[in-house]
Scaffold this motif. Structure first.
Motif, PDB file in Angstrom:
ATOM      1  N   ASN A   1      -6.724   5.315   4.107  1.00  0.00           N
ATOM      2  CA  ASN A   1      -6.094   4.339   3.211  1.00  0.00           C
ATOM      3  C   ASN A   1      -6.776   2.979   3.193  1.00  0.00           C
ATOM      4  O   ASN A   1      -6.447   2.134   2.354  1.00  0.00           O
ATOM      5  CB  ASN A   1      -4.617   4.161   3.572  1.00  0.00           C
ATOM      6  N   THR A   2      -7.715   2.732   4.113  1.00  0.00           N
ATOM      7  CA  THR A   2      -8.429   1.457   4.145  1.00  0.00           C
ATOM      8  C   THR A   2      -9.597   1.508   3.169  1.00  0.00           C
ATOM      9  O   THR A   2     -10.423   2.424   3.227  1.00  0.00           O
ATOM     10  CB  THR A   2      -8.947   1.145   5.559  1.00  0.00           C
ATOM     11  N   SER A   3      -9.658   0.532   2.274  1.00  0.00           N
ATOM     12  CA  SER A   3     -10.698   0.513   1.247  1.00  0.00           C
ATOM     13  C   SER A   3     -11.951  -0.173   1.754  1.00  0.00           C
ATOM     14  O   SER A   3     -11.896  -1.081   2.596  1.00  0.00           O
ATOM     15  CB  SER A   3     -10.190  -0.222  -0.004  1.00  0.00           C
TER      16      SER A   3
ATOM     17  N   PHE B   1      -5.363  15.863   3.012  1.00  0.00           N
ATOM     18  CA  PHE B   1      -5.727  14.667   2.248  1.00  0.00           C
ATOM     19  C   PHE B   1      -6.401  15.041   0.926  1.00  0.00           C
ATOM     20  O   PHE B   1      -6.441  14.242  -0.003  1.00  0.00           O
ATOM     21  CB  PHE B   1      -6.652  13.796   3.098  1.00  0.00           C
TER      22      PHE B   1
ATOM     23  N   ASP C   1      -4.349   7.805   9.151  1.00  0.00           N
ATOM     24  CA  ASP C   1      -3.796   7.200   7.931  1.00  0.00           C
ATOM     25  C   ASP C   1      -4.534   5.918   7.570  1.00  0.00           C
ATOM     26  O   ASP C   1      -4.816   5.665   6.385  1.00  0.00           O
ATOM     27  CB  ASP C   1      -2.300   6.923   8.099  1.00  0.00           C
ATOM     28  N   GLU C   2      -4.828   5.101   8.572  1.00  0.00           N
ATOM     29  CA  GLU C   2      -5.593   3.886   8.306  1.00  0.00           C
ATOM     30  C   GLU C   2      -6.988   4.233   7.768  1.00  0.00           C
ATOM     31  O   GLU C   2      -7.492   3.570   6.861  1.00  0.00           O
ATOM     32  CB  GLU C   2      -5.742   3.066   9.584  1.00  0.00           C
TER      33      GLU C   2
END
Length: 232
Positions: A22-24, A89, A18-19
């Motif tokens: 979701n991390t930009s 995803f 998830d990180e």
């Protein structure tokens, strides 16, 4: 993974899927790593898969059909979970059993195969995800430590001689044949190997991208050893 990754301001480190998604990317960070030390016997999977072409796509059905030991089954479950997570995803992952990629030997002054440092390009917002489960792993390099090949005077001169058209169309010619995606490392550049088992997200050149795309290359394969690679 070398500890130098944690000191490299090109790489972001995360600890969950998830990180990872979701991390930009921001600033100089154009590669994000879900750092993992995987259990299981991936070598057994490679040994039992059938290489049909130099790059063979392996379906999840083929993977599930393999008779495996307990350790081999642990490795298989990890691959399937990664594949399903990326699919859920919205990505389109493929599992490749890989002997070698096709080499570009058309010109002696520039190479445009995946063994050359390059960036990926997409017409829509997208990221490149990859994980090497077995075999040699890819490399990345900081953007400020490379030169775009088409801007190197001697290469640009030869490309201009190769091009047969109006001067205004030269840049389109470079883009059409992907010459503009390839890079030459500067002397003493730092090459960072992505390692085995880690799931990576690399920045792609696309409209709206906020960071420089990640410059990377496929590795020279280890002699007599196939690679097992999940990529999308």
């Amino acid at each position: 993974m070398k500890s130098s990754f944690h000191d490299n301001n090109q790489v972001g480190i995360v600890s969950t899927f998830d990180e990872l998604v979701n991390t930009s990317f921001q600033g100089r960070v154009n590669a994000i790593c879900w750092e993992r030390d995987l259990a299981g016997d991936f070598k057994e999977i490679v040994a039992k898969l059938q290489l049909k072409e130099n790059v063979t796509d392996i379906s999840m059905e083929e993977l599930l059909a393999l008779p495996l030991s307990e350790e081999g089954n642990i490795a298989r479950e990890i691959i399937i979970k990664d594949f399903n997570s990326l699919s859920d995803f919205g990505a389109l992952p493929t599992l490749n059993l890989l002997k070698s990629y096709e080499r570009d030997e058309e010109f002696d002054f520039i190479s445009t195969d995946v063994y050359s440092y390059h960036v990926d390009r997409s017409p829509i917002a997208a990221d490149t995800f990859l994980c090497t489960y077995y075999g040699a792993a890819s490399d990345i390099i900081p953007n400020h430590q490379v030169e775009k090949k088409v801007l190197i005077p001697e290469i640009r001169k030869k490309l201009s001689e190769l091009y047969d058209g109006a001067e205004t169309g030269f840049e389109d010619f470079l883009k059409e044949y992907s010459f503009d995606l390839h890079y030459q490392p500067k002397p003493d550049a730092d090459h960072f190997n992505l390692g085995v088992g880690h799931l990576w997200k690399l920045a792609v050149a696309h409209p709206g991208q906020q960071v420089l795309p990640c410059v990377h290359r496929a590795p020279q394969e280890n002699e007599g050893q196939f690679r097992l690679l999940l990529i999308c």
